[in-house]
Scaffold this active site. Structure first.
Site, PDB file in Angstrom:
ATOM      1  N   PRO A 248       0.781  -1.241   0.000  1.00 28.25           N
ATOM      2  CA  PRO A 248       0.000   0.000   0.000  1.00 28.25           C
ATOM      3  C   PRO A 248       0.810   1.287   0.000  1.00 28.25           C
ATOM      4  O   PRO A 248       0.237   2.357   0.062  1.00 28.25           O
ATOM      5  CB  PRO A 248      -0.814  -0.112   1.289  1.00 28.25           C
ATOM      6  CG  PRO A 248       0.084  -0.873   2.206  1.00 28.25           C
ATOM      7  CD  PRO A 248       0.829  -1.851   1.352  1.00 28.25           C
ATOM      8  N   GLY A 249       2.147   1.203  -0.041  1.00 26.20           N
ATOM      9  CA  GLY A 249       2.903   2.409  -0.328  1.00 26.20           C
ATOM     10  C   GLY A 249       3.849   2.929   0.726  1.00 26.20           C
ATOM     11  O   GLY A 249       4.474   3.971   0.513  1.00 26.20           O
ATOM     12  N   CYS A 361       8.056 -10.456   4.351  1.00 27.90           N
ATOM     13  CA  CYS A 361       7.531 -10.454   5.725  1.00 27.90           C
ATOM     14  C   CYS A 361       7.180 -11.887   6.113  1.00 27.90           C
ATOM     15  O   CYS A 361       6.040 -12.213   6.409  1.00 27.90           O
ATOM     16  CB  CYS A 361       6.329  -9.516   5.860  1.00 27.90           C
ATOM     17  SG  CYS A 361       4.960  -9.854   4.739  1.00 27.90           S
TER      18      CYS A 361
END
Length: 430
Positions: A248-249, A361
């Protein structure tokens, strides 16, 4: 004497939310769908408050699943398969009572209409047996056996214990600052703690959009482990960087704030909408492209690449407990194969002397350490550029091999961090 009309299931208050929670858990546990993605379909048409309840019931059921099942199995001689509807309904009823503080009578009243016939009597009986015994779920929660065994084999027996303790604690909120020079200012204003320039860990949970600086774009939410990937590229000085799998940035904004000319690429146009909104809020700029990295390629070689590769996301299990139940050896192997292909493909887009950050992750070696070792063995024109201690936040030390690995015991005394693997690779200048 007239009889009172029977109560129809649709007249039971709160039943639609419980029905949606049952549907959501079925999507996660039987079909293997990610919790957040399945929530939209399961809770469609429900008001926001009910939607939040659906998510809470499902997430807490998944967090405590082995312990809920132990209570259920201890209260009946009847063997209930893992996907039996009666077991699923009992899990929902018990988690409401034992975790979400729903009165027992309300929990069972909204559970019984979800089953018919004999299973209804079974659910009622087992629920009564369990709740009459003044039960309590253990803290920390018990990890699924297959996960504990897998992590113990990879990291040692102490790791699953640390993971369970981290699982019991609400993850803290970290923020990244648009201007690291304002670290002291925002640490004081938000009453937080800082472990590195440009980072603040909030002292307590709050409504994020209402906090000072959010609307002005001074910062964004980003776990401290996730923020390390972009940190390791350093100042951009106008160089061109590809942020692959960017939504998402958070990393896109870090790179733009550090002076990089960023091309942010993601396959999901929906997720890129959030990235674009974040860029607008912070006043940062990047070229945003929707594309599949398996077919897309840049017009010319670039100075740097950040590949936050698609992965199992087992490193963010504290926030997404579904990964502990739907991820196994098959999914790990499939994603490791995709990561290998993307890393090899991205390597071709780098200028001589350029750097690539590979990050996942994940708490699986196959998606981290083993991935980089295979890449380096197959690409003699690349070398690992060791990460130095001064480049990482306080309390997060690089591994002796030169890469960065965060585990459940990382920053444990300060609230923990997500599980991440990050390596910095350099293409030989020749």
């Amino acid at each position: 004497m007239s009889r009172r009309p029977a109560i129809r299931p649709e007249d039971v208050p709160g039943l639609p939310a419980r029905r949606a929670a049952l549907k959501l858990l079925d999507a996660v546990l039987r079909r293997g769908d990610p919790l957040e993605l399945a929530l939209h379909g399961a809770a469609q048409g429900l008001p926001p408050a009910d939607r939040a309840l659906v998510h809470a019931i499902a997430a807490e059921t998944l967090r405590h699943l082995p312990d809920l099942d132990a209570l259920i199995d201890g209260a009946t001689r009847q063997i209930l398969p893992p996907d039996a509807k009666a077991r699923m309904v009992l899990r929902i009823a018990l988690v409401q009572t034992l975790v979400l503080d729903t009165p027992a009578h309300a929990a069972i009243a909204t559970a019984l209409p979800l089953v018919d016939g004999g299973p209804r009597k079974l659910v009622h009986g087992v629920f009564g047996t369990v709740t009459r015994g003044d039960p309590a779920l253990p803290s920390p929660p018990t990890l699924p056996a297959q996960v504990a065994e897998r992590w113990s084999a990879q990291w040692g027996e102490a790791m699953p214990q640390a993971a369970a303790h981290a699982y019991a604690i609400r993850p803290p909120v970290d923020i990244s600052l648009r201007d690291p020079a304002e670290t002291a200012k925002w640490t004081a204003e938000l009453d937080g703690a800082s472990f590195a320039p440009g980072h603040v860990r909030l002292s307590e949970s709050a409504a994020i959009p209402a906090l000072p600086g959010f609307a002005d774009g001074a910062w964004w939410v980003q776990d401290i482990a996730a923020s390390c990937a972009a940190r390791l590229l350093g100042p951009g000085e106008g160089g061109h960087v590809l942020d692959l799998c960017a939504a998402p940035g958070g990393k896109t904004m870090q790179l733009a704030a550090a002076g990089w000319r960023v091309t942010a690429i993601d396959q999901s146009s929906k997720r890129l909408e959030r990235l674009t909104e974040n860029l607008a809020r912070t006043g940062l700029t990047a070229e945003v492209t929707t594309a599949d990295l398996r077919t897309w390629e840049p017009d010319a070689p670039v100075d740097a690449i950040l590949l936050d590769a698609p992965c199992t996301a087992t490193g963010i299990y504290r926030r997404h407990p579904d990964v502990l139940h739907r991820i196994g050896p098959r999914q790990i192997a499939e994603l490791a194969e995709l990561q290998s292909a993307l890393l090899a493909r991205a390597a071709n887009w780098l200028k001589p002397g350029g750097r690539i950050i590979y990050a996942t992750c994940s708490l699986e070696r196959a998606e981290g350490e083993e991935q980089v070792e295979r890449f380096l063995a197959a690409h003699p024109d690349f070398a690992l550029l060791p990460i130095e201690a001064g480049e990482t936040p306080e309390g997060i030390a690089p591994a002796t091999q030169g890469w960065l690995r965060t585990l459940p015991d990382t920053l444990a005394a300060q609230g923990g961090a997500d599980g991440f693997f990050i390596a910095r690779l350099a293409k030989r200048a020749n």
